[in-house]
Design a protein around this motif. Sequence first.
Motif, PDB file in Angstrom:
ATOM      1  N   ILE A 136       0.839  -1.207   0.000  1.00 25.40           N
ATOM      2  CA  ILE A 136       0.000   0.000   0.000  1.00 25.40           C
ATOM      3  C   ILE A 136       0.872   1.253   0.000  1.00 25.40           C
ATOM      4  N   ASP A 137       1.949   1.222   0.759  1.00 22.64           N
ATOM      5  CA  ASP A 137       2.853   2.372   0.838  1.00 22.64           C
ATOM      6  C   ASP A 137       3.510   2.647  -0.518  1.00 22.64           C
ATOM      7  N   TYR A 138       3.978   1.595  -1.183  1.00 16.95           N
ATOM      8  CA  TYR A 138       4.589   1.756  -2.501  1.00 16.95           C
ATOM      9  C   TYR A 138       3.565   2.313  -3.502  1.00 16.95           C
ATOM     10  N   ARG A 139       2.335   1.852  -3.407  1.00 13.90           N
ATOM     11  CA  ARG A 139       1.279   2.345  -4.298  1.00 13.90           C
ATOM     12  C   ARG A 139       1.044   3.840  -4.070  1.00 13.90           C
ATOM     13  N   LYS A 140       0.954   4.262  -2.830  1.00 15.66           N
ATOM     14  CA  LYS A 140       0.695   5.668  -2.525  1.00 15.66           C
ATOM     15  C   LYS A 140       1.833   6.563  -2.996  1.00 15.66           C
ATOM     16  N   GLN A 141       3.070   6.065  -2.869  1.00 20.25           N
ATOM     17  CA  GLN A 141       4.226   6.872  -3.233  1.00 20.25           C
ATOM     18  C   GLN A 141       4.599   6.749  -4.713  1.00 20.25           C
TER      19      GLN A 141
END
Length: 493
Positions: free
Chosen positions: A154-159
């Motif tokens: 999720i973090d990689y997707r947001k960034q």
Amino acid sequence: MKTKLTQKKKMDKRFLILNIAVIAVIVFTSLYVWTVGDDYTLHTHFYPEDGTIDNVVVNVKDDDVVEFVNVRTEKGELVADFRSDNRGKTDVLISYSIGDTKMDPMVFNLEVNEFDTIIDHTMGDIHFNGDKAVIISIIALLALAEVMMLWMYIDYRKQGKFSYTMIACGGLSIFNAILLAYVIYYLINMPNLSIGTFLMLVTGAGTIMLIVLFPLMLLLAILLAISNIWLMKNEGYRPVNALGIFFAVIWALGTLGTVGVYFIPYSNYSSGRVGYIVLMVLVYIIGYLECMFISTVACSFLATKYKVPTDRNFIIILGCAIRGDGTLTPLLKDRVDAAVAFEKKQYRETGKHAVFVPSGGQGADEVISEGEAMENYLKSIGIPEERIVREDKSTNTMENLKLSKEIIDGMSDSEDKKIAFATSGYHVFRGYIMAKKIEMEDAKGISAKTKPYFFPNAFLREFVGLLVDQKWKHIIFALAIVAFFGTLAYMIF
């Protein structure tokens, strides 16, 4: 050396935390079992109605292996305590009487392993002191891994950090979630699960995984085959255009060769223990690869939907073939139009212009370079010349990005260069991978519209790229599966 050092410094700390947690739990569990394992409380699962029994006799066939300590009732159950002496195996017979009736003896199979742990193999199951700690530790690790993988994904997707690492996180999250849900379901319904039964459940979870994933994989395989037929109809037949059909056939054969055998009575046991273990290894590896492929499709799709921040200083336009008269093909025109549309949106929202870097060299059958063709088009639609910097030496995507980066570095000494790249939707994820390889970590992809039949082969390309780029991690995972089932065979069979 510089690239390796940079990648090492930027390694996500969450991976380190997870690895430390795995090692810590394994060490703690091993030490705990080693500490308490030389004693064993044998549960007979016999509950006398009045809580008492008469004339209990415990006979250890080989008292050099285990030492009988005492027999008693605990919560109404007849139990016996033993202590390990030497490595080996022995049977234990427990005889008793109820009133004047002498009952048939109960037979138990005990083994002392090389770590002085007493293991109860009665009726093919496995029990030892500390087995509950092992089960809890495995579930805790599965839960921790699930939380960490989802968090990172999720973090990689947001960034906007689309990479093979993101695919791996997504694939492992799917793989792990199915295992965890299956195990927790059985623990809720069987709270007194033995370690042997637990391990057999984990074994069966691989088959459940393939069954759960089957509808989605079948849909993807059908879409791959259809899209390749569509692709060949519009773009002509080439072996590369049939990759989806090839993948669909391989997947179907793999599924029939693993899950399919369960629909043949007794077939999963017909080849003996070795055959069964080999089958389970294949089931888990296929399940793992399916999870990775599904994650690849998801990440490639999400990369096209990512909203690039409107703070870019430069927009690299990745080139492709041009027409014979030096004008843009529809595919390349869509890329340039997407870059221009983004730049106009950015200016409306922030008042900040970006510099266009049309990138692409001149092919043997092209009258001018792709970079020049794009520059001409940009000028024709009103983009000022001072906001266009052409790159016209590159011959592939990697060179597009690398040579464009060199131009950008020559124009600005600032470390904070906000870069975007514009390309066809099916090619966006590939752009992220290439940008990461040349340390353009913050580069974001602008997706241009493209024909849907181009996507499936792009998914397969990235899936293969994932396997090749991180081959040692996948090999280690496969070896871990082999080691698990090899250990299981040693313990149970």
